[in-house]
Design a protein around this motif. Structure first.
Motif, short mmCIF file in Angstrom:
data_model
loop_
_atom_site.label_atom_id
_atom_site.label_comp_id
_atom_site.label_asym_id
_atom_site.label_seq_id
_atom_site.Cartn_x
_atom_site.Cartn_y
_atom_site.Cartn_z
N ALA A 548 0.84 -1.21 0.00
CA ALA A 548 0.00 0.00 0.00
C ALA A 548 0.87 1.26 0.00
CB ALA A 548 -0.93 -0.02 1.22
N HIS A 611 -14.37 -0.63 1.54
CA HIS A 611 -13.72 -0.44 2.84
C HIS A 611 -14.62 0.14 3.93
CE1 HIS A 611 -10.31 -1.46 0.62
NE2 HIS A 611 -9.49 -0.48 0.86
N GLU A 760 -9.36 2.27 -7.16
CA GLU A 760 -7.92 2.45 -7.24
C GLU A 760 -7.52 3.86 -6.82
OE1 GLU A 760 -4.43 2.46 -10.65
OE2 GLU A 760 -5.99 0.90 -10.73
N MET A 763 -7.59 3.81 -3.12
CA MET A 763 -6.54 2.98 -2.52
C MET A 763 -5.16 3.60 -2.68
SD MET A 763 -7.90 -0.84 -3.57
CE MET A 763 -6.64 -1.78 -2.71
N GLN A 770 -7.58 4.20 4.27
CA GLN A 770 -7.25 2.82 3.95
C GLN A 770 -7.81 1.85 4.98
OE1 GLN A 770 -5.93 2.45 1.02
NE2 GLN A 770 -5.62 4.67 0.84
N TRP A 777 -6.73 -5.55 -0.82
CA TRP A 777 -5.30 -5.42 -0.57
C TRP A 777 -4.66 -6.81 -0.47
CZ3 TRP A 777 -2.71 -1.59 -1.92
CH2 TRP A 777 -3.10 -0.26 -1.70
#
Length: 800
Positions: A548, A611, A760, A763, A770, A777
């Motif tokens: 990440a 998320h 994307e 992220m 995150q 991930w």
């Protein structure tokens, strides 16, 4: 009269062995009225005063005895023990040294010096003292057995096992040697450990120490019913024994949860080990104030115990008191260090690791390892710190050294697995994890199910199904929450319900929060303190962190700080999943005008997020009476009530789709997340997919969401909460709708491309947005993209 006195003394011994020092003192006082000059009874009185927590009274009493009988060896030994309990370590050492000056071959004093070092976790010094004792008393087999046990405590399992096998050949059938052999086999070969413990029980039924080992081996082998039954039998045979109570506590915790486990503990005063168990149970119940008191009492009565110090930090993280508690602990360490304690840095390392101060943890551990030699606990702590700091080469060096000493070290193997993923070696990770499956261990319940999911993520669906069935056979219907959730996700809710722990069947929330718990204003202020807030939970090292960081647009924070913020964001996500935010408390955190934008959402519509579905839910369920959340919760778990109008997608996907369609036809808003590969969500190939790319890696998503939108002619909208400059705003972006005459698959792929582009973008964004434990991930760790991690200098050094 003599028989009556002997009976009283025997009852005193039974009470003392069970930890009931208060009642034992009362009985002993009765015996002393009959024999007031009996030195052995008066010595026991000093010992019991110490065990009852009356340390200063014990010291006064024993010093008086020492003045009366200066040559009485056991008085000096017990005086040294009380001095250690009072934190006067230097004075205790001097007392033992005086005894040894008088007679360097005095076995009891030599043993006391060994135990003094072991109590301070200075196993290096304890082993040195054992070598000295064996030089004075060559051929002393009990001392050689103690030496092997110390090696086990230090983590030198293979070397200890060799010594124990040699001792067993010299002392065939010796119960203590066989118990130590069983302990050395527990992690690697629990079936053999179980058999050895049962042989000891059959041969020496008075050996209470064999029962906790038997119960622990049964638990590892998923034989919880046997562990429960044997625990009850052991408690009847040996009432009040601390080791047996600990073993029963661990079993009941798995079967019935913390309330039932806490009910097993006797009334105060408790021994330090049971105070730590009490603290851990109270933490699980969400009672951190009481837990902190229990851990503090364990430190007060048992000295610098790493588990108690770590427990205080864990409670402080719940109470938002990390810095005050850290100062208290450092004050205690300084006081004991000034009084001669020889291992203060060991506790400092535990404190800093729990808080997540990895630079300090690494420095302290390096210093301790240089000073004390290889110790698996220290090697594990150092490896954790090095990995968190991105020093994978140093982490791997420490772990290889650890696993050479103890190949079956559970936490060491888990950390090596994490390191393989974090350094771009997913095939090494899978090979290691599949090899570990040869040794069943209930402590691996979470990671075993994680491996099943990883096999699905990599398209190895047959292997995943076989491993699931094998795990289910090993578990034999015993409680396994993680396996139950996986079975539910595979559309097998009946099988899942059968292996839910009894506590989960009755509790109302996945992580123990009360039913319909909400997060208020004060707690939100704590959660959203990304700048200075202490960790919200014991620090973890997600393997996706390096990847990440590598993909982030803005890395100005530096890797360590970026990862810290990202870990906190993930903790916020998990918190709000269990206790959604109170909408009124959350509103001040939203940027101006965001509520109006949310109120302007079209109805009906389908919302897509990744998320942070729980955060979206916290806001929208108050704005819209007919808002529905199609989530991954299990219908087998009553926690679904906690999220109001939740459509549980995990247990019956087709039913969930039908429920979502029905809600949409009634004009509702439905929030969905399709943020993992479709085959992994389906646990197998087949079915329609909407195809696109994420970070250049091809991925197929479930086509449920776009098909629902197209079939009902409704808009689908990306709604992603974002943390910006201390406030929350929303990325609201319409997703494509099919064009007239457009090929069905082409439109699905166009929809997926737009959805994945927004994911994307997010992220690659700020760490506060995150969730490093999110499935996307983890999926990326198994793609060719992870190979970029092998190009870093630290990773190259690891594989050199």
């Amino acid at each position: 009269m003599q028989d009556e006195l002997a009976e009283i003394i025997q009852r005193v011994r039974v009470l003392e062995a069970s930890g009931a020092s208060g009642p034992a003192l009362e009985l002993l006082a009765h015996a002393l009225t009959r024999r007031p000059d009996d030195l052995s009874l008066r010595l026991r009185q000093g010992v019991l005063l110490r065990e009852a927590g009356r340390v200063e009274d014990s010291l006064t009493h024993l010093r008086g005895l020492a003045a009366e009988a200066p040559r009485a060896l056991w008085v000096g030994i017990e005086l040294a023990a009380s001095l250690r309990r009072a934190g006067r370590h230097a004075e205790a050492g001097e007392t033992l040294q005086e005894l040894l000056k008088a007679d360097p071959h005095q076995r009891q004093a030599l043993v006391a010096r060994i135990e003094a070092a072991a109590q301070e976790l200075r196993y290096d010094l304890a082993l040195e003292a054992t070598e000295a004792a064996l030089a004075a008393l060559p051929g002393d087999l009990p001392l050689r057995l103690r030496q092997a046990r110390l090696m086990l405590q230090r983590g030198h399992v293979l070397a200890a096992r060799d010594r124990l096998e040699a001792l067993a050949a010299q002392r065939p059938g010796d119960p203590e040697t066989d118990l130590a052999r069983a302990q050395s086999l527990l992690d690697e070969a629990p079936e053999e450990a179980l058999q050895l413990s049962e042989v000891v029980i059959a041969r020496a039924p008075d050996r209470a120490g064999a029962w906790p080992l038997r119960i622990a081996a049964a638990r590892m082998l998923w034989r919880f019913d046997a562990a429960e039954s044997w625990g009850a039998e052991a408690a009847d045979r040996f009432p009040g024994r601390i080791g047996i109570t600990q073993a029963r506590f661990a079993t009941r915790l798995a079967l019935d949860g913390p309330e039932a486990a806490l009910a097993l503990l006797p009334d105060a005063p408790l021994a330090p080990a049971l105070l730590i168990a009490r603290g851990n149970g109270l933490l699980r119940l969400g009672r951190p104030e009481e837990a902190d008191a229990a851990f503090a009492a364990a430190l007060e009565t048992g000295g610098l115990l790493p588990a108690a110090a770590g427990g205080r930090i864990a409670a402080a993280q719940e109470l938002d008191r990390v810095e005050p508690v850290r100062r208290d602990l450092y004050g205690l360490v300084a006081r004991l260090c000034a009084a001669g304690h020889r291992n203060a840095d060991r506790i400092r390392a535990e404190i800093e690791a729990q808080i997540g101060d990895w630079p300090r943890t690494e420095r302290i551990c390096a210093r301790l390892l240089d000073r004390q030699g290889a110790d698996t606990s220290l090697l594990h702590l150092r490896a954790r710190a090095s990995l968190a700091l991105g020093r994978t080469a140093q982490a791997e060096t420490s772990l290889r050294q650890l696993l050479t000493l103890d190949p079956a070290h559970c936490r060491g193997n888990e950390l090596m697995d994490t390191l393989c993923l974090a350094s771009g070696r997913p095939e090494d990770y899978l090979a290691r994890r599949l090899k570990q499956q040869a040794h069943p261990d209930s402590a691996r319940a979470r990671s075993d199910v994680e491996l099943i999911r990883d096999l699905d993520l990599t398209g190895r669906h047959d292997a995943a199904r076989k491993l699931l069935d094998a795990t289910l056979r090993i578990a034999r219907g015993t409680p396994n929450l993680f396996l139950a959730n996986e079975l539910t996700a595979r559309g097998r809710p009946e099988d899942a319900t059968a292996i839910l722990p009894r506590v989960v069947r009755s509790r109302r929330n996945m992580i123990g929060a009360p039913d319909r718990a909400t997060t208020g204003a004060a707690q939100l202020a704590r959660l959203f303190d990304f700048e200075t807030g202490p960790p919200l939970a014991p620090s973890v090292i997600p393997p996706s962190g390096p990847l990440a960081w590598h993909l982030a647009r803005d890395r100005s924070h530096g890797q360590l700080e970026w990862t810290r913020r990202a870990e906190r964001a993930g903790a916020v996500w998990r918190w709000l999943a269990a206790a959604p935010a109170d909408a009124a408390a959350l509103e001040p955190w939203l940027r101006d005008g965001e509520i109006d934008r949310l109120r302007a959402l079209p109805r009906p519509c389908i919302l897509a997020a990744t998320h942070f579905g729980p955060l979206v839910f916290s806001i929208l369920h108050e704005l819209y009476d007919d808002f529905h959340y199609l989530g991954a919760r299990s219908a087998a778990n009553p926690a679904t009530d906690n999220l109001g109008r939740l459509i549980p997608a995990a247990s019956h996907p087709k039913q969930a789709a039908a429920d979502a369609m029905r809600a949409l036809r009634k004009g509702s808003i439905v929030l969905m997340t399709h943020d993992m590969p479709g085959p992994a969500m389906r646990r197998g190939p087949g079915g329609g997919l909407a195809r696109g790319r994420l970070f250049g890696q091809p991925i197929g998503l479930l086509d449920t969401m776009p098909k629902l939108a197209a079939g009902l002619k409704l808009p689908s909208i990306m709604l992603q909460p974002l943390w910006r400059d201390g406030r929350i705003s929303f990325d609201i972006a319409p997703l494509p709708r099919p064009e007239t005459g457009e090929d069905g698959q082409a439109w699905l792929d166009r929809w997926a491309a737009a959805y994945l582009e927004r994911i994307e973008w997010m992220m690659r964004g700020a760490p506060e947005n995150q969730n490093l434990q999110a499935m996307l991930w983890r999926w990326l760790l198994f793609t060719p993209l992870s190979g970029k991690l092998r190009d870093t200098p630290a990773a190259k050094a690891s594989t050199a």
